[in-house]
Design a protein around this motif. Structure first.
Motif, PDB file in Angstrom:
ATOM      1  N   PRO A  78      -5.953  -2.263  -2.858  1.00 40.23           N
ATOM      2  CA  PRO A  78      -6.537  -1.966  -4.157  1.00 40.23           C
ATOM      3  C   PRO A  78      -5.834  -0.717  -4.928  1.00 40.23           C
ATOM      4  O   PRO A  78      -5.221  -0.005  -4.456  1.00 40.23           O
ATOM      5  CB  PRO A  78      -8.106  -2.013  -3.978  1.00 40.23           C
ATOM      6  CG  PRO A  78      -8.085  -1.336  -2.671  1.00 40.23           C
ATOM      7  CD  PRO A  78      -6.888  -1.889  -1.691  1.00 40.23           C
ATOM      8  N   ALA A  79      -6.386  -0.419  -6.305  1.00 43.95           N
ATOM      9  CA  ALA A  79      -6.148   0.304  -6.919  1.00 43.95           C
ATOM     10  C   ALA A  79      -6.667   1.776  -6.340  1.00 43.95           C
ATOM     11  O   ALA A  79      -7.867   1.905  -5.652  1.00 43.95           O
ATOM     12  CB  ALA A  79      -6.566   0.371  -8.329  1.00 43.95           C
ATOM     13  N   GLY A  80      -5.751   2.652  -6.270  1.00 46.03           N
ATOM     14  CA  GLY A  80      -6.118   4.203  -5.906  1.00 46.03           C
ATOM     15  C   GLY A  80      -6.718   5.131  -7.107  1.00 46.03           C
ATOM     16  O   GLY A  80      -6.734   4.825  -8.377  1.00 46.03           O
ATOM     17  N   ALA A  81      -6.862   6.338  -6.803  1.00 52.68           N
ATOM     18  CA  ALA A  81      -7.380   7.218  -7.759  1.00 52.68           C
ATOM     19  C   ALA A  81      -6.823   8.726  -7.374  1.00 52.68           C
ATOM     20  O   ALA A  81      -6.522   8.790  -6.557  1.00 52.68           O
ATOM     21  CB  ALA A  81      -8.949   7.055  -7.911  1.00 52.68           C
ATOM     22  N   ALA A  87      -8.723   4.283   1.716  1.00 51.90           N
ATOM     23  CA  ALA A  87      -8.292   2.903   1.754  1.00 51.90           C
ATOM     24  C   ALA A  87      -9.281   2.057   2.685  1.00 51.90           C
ATOM     25  O   ALA A  87     -10.095   2.593   3.456  1.00 51.90           O
ATOM     26  CB  ALA A  87      -6.844   3.211   2.285  1.00 51.90           C
ATOM     27  N   PRO A  88      -9.203   0.579   2.397  1.00 55.64           N
ATOM     28  CA  PRO A  88      -9.874  -0.295   3.059  1.00 55.64           C
ATOM     29  C   PRO A  88      -9.547  -0.007   4.600  1.00 55.64           C
ATOM     30  O   PRO A  88      -8.390   0.551   4.860  1.00 55.64           O
ATOM     31  CB  PRO A  88      -9.433  -1.597   2.537  1.00 55.64           C
ATOM     32  CG  PRO A  88      -8.960  -1.195   1.095  1.00 55.64           C
ATOM     33  CD  PRO A  88      -8.509   0.095   1.041  1.00 55.64           C
ATOM     34  N   ASP A  89     -10.702  -0.437   5.441  1.00 56.78           N
ATOM     35  CA  ASP A  89     -10.311  -0.167   6.878  1.00 56.78           C
ATOM     36  C   ASP A  89      -9.224  -1.425   7.273  1.00 56.78           C
ATOM     37  O   ASP A  89      -9.497  -2.567   7.508  1.00 56.78           O
ATOM     38  CB  ASP A  89     -11.389  -0.229   7.685  1.00 56.78           C
ATOM     39  CG  ASP A  89     -11.517  -0.085   9.122  1.00 56.78           C
ATOM     40  OD1 ASP A  89     -10.092   0.196   9.522  1.00 56.78           O
ATOM     41  OD2 ASP A  89     -12.363  -0.179   9.937  1.00 56.78           O
ATOM     42  N   ALA A  90      -7.976  -1.081   7.717  1.00 51.30           N
ATOM     43  CA  ALA A  90      -6.964  -1.985   7.943  1.00 51.30           C
ATOM     44  C   ALA A  90      -6.875  -2.219   9.340  1.00 51.30           C
ATOM     45  O   ALA A  90      -5.912  -2.787  10.120  1.00 51.30           O
ATOM     46  CB  ALA A  90      -5.396  -1.636   7.252  1.00 51.30           C
ATOM     47  N   HIS A 121      -7.160   7.784   9.055  1.00 51.37           N
ATOM     48  CA  HIS A 121      -7.541   7.917   7.873  1.00 51.37           C
ATOM     49  C   HIS A 121      -6.290   7.689   6.946  1.00 51.37           C
ATOM     50  O   HIS A 121      -5.491   8.639   6.860  1.00 51.37           O
ATOM     51  CB  HIS A 121      -8.295   9.493   7.572  1.00 51.37           C
ATOM     52  CG  HIS A 121      -9.323   9.757   8.677  1.00 51.37           C
ATOM     53  ND1 HIS A 121     -10.505   9.372   8.515  1.00 51.37           N
ATOM     54  CD2 HIS A 121      -9.196  10.453   9.732  1.00 51.37           C
ATOM     55  CE1 HIS A 121     -11.438   9.774   9.495  1.00 51.37           C
ATOM     56  NE2 HIS A 121     -10.543  10.546  10.333  1.00 51.37           N
ATOM     57  N   PHE A 122      -6.732   6.971   6.019  1.00 53.78           N
ATOM     58  CA  PHE A 122      -5.592   6.484   5.050  1.00 53.78           C
ATOM     59  C   PHE A 122      -6.462   6.660   3.600  1.00 53.78           C
ATOM     60  O   PHE A 122      -7.683   6.324   3.345  1.00 53.78           O
ATOM     61  CB  PHE A 122      -5.285   5.105   5.167  1.00 53.78           C
ATOM     62  CG  PHE A 122      -4.167   5.023   6.335  1.00 53.78           C
ATOM     63  CD1 PHE A 122      -2.884   5.400   6.597  1.00 53.78           C
ATOM     64  CD2 PHE A 122      -4.822   4.489   7.440  1.00 53.78           C
ATOM     65  CE1 PHE A 122      -2.249   5.257   7.438  1.00 53.78           C
ATOM     66  CE2 PHE A 122      -4.207   4.372   8.669  1.00 53.78           C
ATOM     67  CZ  PHE A 122      -2.747   4.556   8.782  1.00 53.78           C
ATOM     68  N   ALA A 123      -5.734   7.013   2.517  1.00 51.94           N
ATOM     69  CA  ALA A 123      -6.217   6.992   1.262  1.00 51.94           C
ATOM     70  C   ALA A 123      -5.105   6.494   0.128  1.00 51.94           C
ATOM     71  O   ALA A 123      -4.102   6.370   0.444  1.00 51.94           O
ATOM     72  CB  ALA A 123      -6.518   8.696   0.905  1.00 51.94           C
ATOM     73  N   LEU A 124      -5.718   6.114  -1.012  1.00 47.05           N
ATOM     74  CA  LEU A 124      -5.093   5.661  -1.901  1.00 47.05           C
ATOM     75  C   LEU A 124      -4.931   6.599  -3.251  1.00 47.05           C
ATOM     76  O   LEU A 124      -6.093   6.926  -3.554  1.00 47.05           O
ATOM     77  CB  LEU A 124      -5.191   4.342  -2.316  1.00 47.05           C
ATOM     78  CG  LEU A 124      -5.320   3.046  -1.364  1.00 47.05           C
ATOM     79  CD1 LEU A 124      -6.270   1.949  -1.577  1.00 47.05           C
ATOM     80  CD2 LEU A 124      -3.875   2.923  -1.142  1.00 47.05           C
ATOM     81  N   THR A 125      -3.755   6.610  -3.927  1.00 50.19           N
ATOM     82  CA  THR A 125      -3.575   7.248  -5.048  1.00 50.19           C
ATOM     83  C   THR A 125      -3.064   6.065  -6.063  1.00 50.19           C
ATOM     84  O   THR A 125      -2.798   4.878  -5.713  1.00 50.19           O
ATOM     85  CB  THR A 125      -2.619   8.335  -5.256  1.00 50.19           C
ATOM     86  OG1 THR A 125      -1.394   7.915  -4.951  1.00 50.19           O
ATOM     87  CG2 THR A 125      -2.968   9.346  -4.045  1.00 50.19           C
ATOM     88  N   PRO A 126      -3.162   6.520  -7.415  1.00 45.86           N
ATOM     89  CA  PRO A 126      -2.610   5.503  -8.495  1.00 45.86           C
ATOM     90  C   PRO A 126      -1.059   4.920  -7.911  1.00 45.86           C
ATOM     91  O   PRO A 126      -0.605   3.935  -8.423  1.00 45.86           O
ATOM     92  CB  PRO A 126      -2.665   6.040  -9.820  1.00 45.86           C
ATOM     93  CG  PRO A 126      -3.678   7.080  -9.551  1.00 45.86           C
ATOM     94  CD  PRO A 126      -3.694   7.701  -8.036  1.00 45.86           C
TER      95      PRO A 126
END
Length: 395
Positions: A78-81, A87-90, A121-126
């Motif tokens: 999904p979109a990050g910020a 991030a969703p748990d994959a 731990h994963f995260a999302l940016t734009p």
């Protein structure tokens, strides 16, 4: 802060073919490779903690970044910020010690991570996914035991490798089963090899690269490609060797044949001042490299950056491999194919030296262009039946 790292579609397969490191015949028909193949993960680690599996990368049919579940179904991120959001748990629950788990791998270019004892731990940016950056002391994955394999599965087959480009840690092997039933594998450590890598890096005077976990036990060895920026390796570790190479080729010529299946394409390298120029058969200068520093050598970037072309990139790759393996003074014809000549200088990539010494087949991905001359821990098949990852003992 997180370090943003993206997974590129042009992974080991396309790089290797582009530079001639893998000489491939005609590609199979597209339908020869199914949409997914099974990946069997075996846990022979001898450890009792839970294991978590992640299959992250680029879906080749759409170019989207995301993850695959155990059935091989793709899920776009999904979109990050900003700041990054979780991030969703994959994660996929992995096999316990002594057990196996089979998941499906889709046509992907990416990574299969595994973590031991704790989820990553994963995260999302734009801009996309923020992956672990263990050289950052504030990274939330810093104290987690984890590793990953890189792979590309496409219509031309499967390329899968073990990697130590960023770090040496939880040991594992990778393999591919051919339609004949034969299994090709790589990444296996010699008996006692896991501990020997840690000891060898310390004995070389690079003990600061060893990172301990919260329990005080060694968790990983950071690669010198990251170690220069963190101060764990002296910024001038390769300076003496670089100076000697530059002086030598001020009055001598290096001959580089960077693409194995194009032996007629040779380039002559000589140094003028702080620049090494390479000329083609007509005498035209086709590539120039500033005198690199230690960081450029260990990271195969900056002054040794390799664009994805057919001349400058292959020359940069070959030059960087020669610096890391310290073969440039002893052999004016590069790349040197004889691995018995590698790492013989006192000023060398001791991290790469020690890891290669401890591999059963001598192959490893200990720096970015360790595939020059096919010395990397990679297996490939154009029509794979299955793939394998085996978590091996910590001895």
């Amino acid at each position: 802060m997180f370090r943003l790292r993206t997974i590129l579609v042009a992974a080991a397969a396309s790089l290797a073919v582009a530079t001639g490191l893998i000489v491939s015949g005609p590609a199979p028909e597209a339908e020869a490779v199914p949409d997914t193949i099974p990946l069997t993960i075996t846990n022979n680690s001898g450890r009792g903690e839970p294991v978590y599996i992640y299959n992250l990368g680029t879906e080749l049919s759409s170019g989207q970044l995301g993850y695959a579940d155990a059935e091989g179904t793709f899920h776009a991120w999904p979109a990050g910020a900003n700041p990054p959001v979780p991030a969703p748990d994959a994660s996929i629950e992995g096999p316990a010690d002594g057990e196996t788990l089979t998941i499906d791998m889709p046509k992907f270019s990416g990574r299969v991570y595994f973590s031991v004892g704790e989820k990553l731990h994963f995260a999302l940016t734009p801009d996309g996914l923020v992956q672990p950056a263990i050289q950052n002391p504030d990274d939330p994955n810093r104290d987690i035991l984890f590793n990953w394999s890189e792979y590309t599965l496409n219509d031309s087959g499967l390329w899968i490798n073990s990697t130590q480009v960023d770090m040496f840690t939880a040991p594992y092997t990778v393999g591919v089963e051919q339609q004949s039933g034969e299994v090709l594998s790589t990444g296996e450590l010699k008996p006692g090899g896991y501990s020997a890598v840690f000891d060898g890096v310390r004995d070389a005077g690079w003990g600061d690269l060893v990172h301990n976990g919260p329990d005080g036990e060694p968790l990983r060895v950071l690669s010198p490609g990251h170690g220069v920026s963190t101060g764990d390796v002296p910024a001038d570790a390769m300076s003496d060797y670089i100076d000697r190479v530059w002086e030598h080729y001020s009055s001598n010529t290096m001959t580089v044949t960077p693409i194995t299946h194009e032996p007629e394409n040779q380039y002559a390298g000589t140094v003028e001042g702080d620049v090494m120029n390479f000329t083609d058969g007509s005498g035209e200068v086709v590539a120039s490299f500033n005198k690199p520093d230690t960081d450029s050598v260990f990271g195969c970037h900056k002054d040794l950056a390799a664009p994805n072309d057919q001349v400058v990139g292959p020359l940069a790759r070959t030059l960087c491999a020669g610096f890391n393996r310290t073969t440039l003074l002893d052999n004016p014809n590069q790349p040197d194919p004889d691995n018995s000549n590698f790492y013989q200088d006192e000023n060398t990539n001791h991290y790469a030296r020690v890891i290669h010494e401890q591999m059963v087949d001598g192959k490893a991905y200990a720096f970015a262009f360790d595939d020059v001359g096919n010395h990397e821990s990679l297996v490939h098949d154009g029509d794979p039946a299955a793939a394998f990852m085996t978590l091996t003992p910590f001895d």
